[in-house]
Scaffold this motif. Sequence first.
Motif, mmCIF file in Angstrom:
data_model
loop_
_atom_site.group_PDB
_atom_site.id
_atom_site.type_symbol
_atom_site.label_atom_id
_atom_site.label_comp_id
_atom_site.label_asym_id
_atom_site.label_seq_id
_atom_site.Cartn_x
_atom_site.Cartn_y
_atom_site.Cartn_z
ATOM 1 N N ILE A 150 41.051 21.343 170.425
ATOM 2 C CA ILE A 150 41.703 20.632 169.229
ATOM 3 C C ILE A 150 40.929 19.544 168.936
ATOM 4 C CG2 ILE A 150 44.274 19.229 169.414
ATOM 5 C CD1 ILE A 150 45.059 20.650 171.493
ATOM 6 N N VAL A 151 41.168 19.111 167.640
ATOM 7 C CA VAL A 151 40.256 17.969 167.182
ATOM 8 C C VAL A 151 41.491 17.079 166.485
ATOM 9 C CG1 VAL A 151 38.956 16.674 165.402
ATOM 10 C CG2 VAL A 151 38.931 18.843 167.296
ATOM 11 N N LYS A 152 42.435 16.544 166.282
ATOM 12 C CA LYS A 152 43.287 15.459 166.164
ATOM 13 C C LYS A 152 42.515 15.325 165.030
ATOM 14 C CE LYS A 152 46.560 14.864 169.263
ATOM 15 N NZ LYS A 152 47.949 15.712 169.356
ATOM 16 N N GLY A 153 44.084 15.574 163.288
ATOM 17 C CA GLY A 153 43.431 14.921 162.384
ATOM 18 C C GLY A 153 42.738 16.242 161.875
ATOM 19 N N TRP A 154 42.641 17.090 161.887
ATOM 20 C CA TRP A 154 41.097 18.422 161.514
ATOM 21 C C TRP A 154 41.739 19.798 162.075
ATOM 22 C CZ3 TRP A 154 37.895 22.086 164.094
ATOM 23 C CH2 TRP A 154 37.126 22.722 162.917
ATOM 24 N N ASN A 155 42.102 19.811 163.054
ATOM 25 C CA ASN A 155 42.962 21.696 163.788
ATOM 26 C C ASN A 155 43.975 21.721 164.468
ATOM 27 O OD1 ASN A 155 42.200 21.185 166.048
ATOM 28 N ND2 ASN A 155 40.753 23.134 166.337
ATOM 29 N N ASP A 156 44.626 20.202 164.737
ATOM 30 C CA ASP A 156 45.378 20.478 165.135
ATOM 31 C C ASP A 156 46.621 20.991 164.807
ATOM 32 O OD1 ASP A 156 45.675 18.428 163.120
ATOM 33 O OD2 ASP A 156 46.850 16.644 164.268
ATOM 34 N N ARG A 157 47.092 20.816 163.868
ATOM 35 C CA ARG A 157 48.287 22.426 163.472
ATOM 36 C C ARG A 157 48.162 23.376 163.403
ATOM 37 N NH1 ARG A 157 51.794 18.234 159.290
ATOM 38 N NH2 ARG A 157 52.002 16.977 161.182
ATOM 39 N N VAL A 158 46.863 23.278 162.605
ATOM 40 C CA VAL A 158 46.453 25.249 162.061
ATOM 41 C C VAL A 158 44.770 25.608 162.375
ATOM 42 C CG1 VAL A 158 45.626 27.149 160.684
ATOM 43 C CG2 VAL A 158 47.937 25.215 160.570
#
Length: 259
Positions: A150-158
């Motif tokens: 998980i990278v916040k601000g990059w792939n945290d949602r998709v």
Amino acid sequence: MFLKTKDGLTPTPLANQMAAIIPDALEQLASSFNQFGSFDISQRSEPLRIAVNPFLALSLPAKLHLHLEKVAPNILLEVENWDETTPSKLSNGDIDLAINYYPMTLPKEIISQPIITDTFQILARVNHPLQKQPNISYIDTIHYPFATVIVKGWNDRVTVISKVFAQHNLAPKMGYRSQVFSSVAQVAAESDTLLPCSSLISPNVFPHLAPIQLIDESPLVHEDVHLYYHHRRRNDPLIECVFSMIKQIADDLDSKSRT
């Protein structure tokens, strides 16, 4: 510039506007003067603070540190993960530069330069059933869970792997997600879990994992990698010098991944 009040002096709106732009102007002026002098990175001794997408932090920062040790031993490299606070830190000067994929939704004062195009790969433990199977397709991989970082601000949602599989009308089974890359890698090394990963890593980073070879018509996904920094640093010779180093390191890692 100031108005006299009962409490002392109060800045006028013009003074507030000037206070907001003068620091940037002075930095740009200093950078311009540096260009006329001889820039020697070996003489620099300040900390160099960077934020890096964890997908790209497996080898790039370590390689940069080892190179700086040789050419600029007095520079202390400080690395943190890219997260949702990174853009504001670039704007405030809390960090000098950042490395992430492109494009990103960022304030207009954050500019970037292309470093390289990364090709994602899927890693599995060396004795994984897929390592022995010929002609592997995306369909074969959906029988196994995926672990992602998980990278916040990059792939945290998709996740990237979800986007890729959607193009093939498939949905990956997500088994584990974590912000800690070593934890994700351990899960993949000790189970049948698959790990999507950048190709910009040294071969010895994950000795118990190996890429699986897909027969599909194209690699997993291509993503451009950029160096990000505030526009006031656009003429800074230190930024340009470090950019050249990072680009060379990325080119070397990419070349080794293809052999």
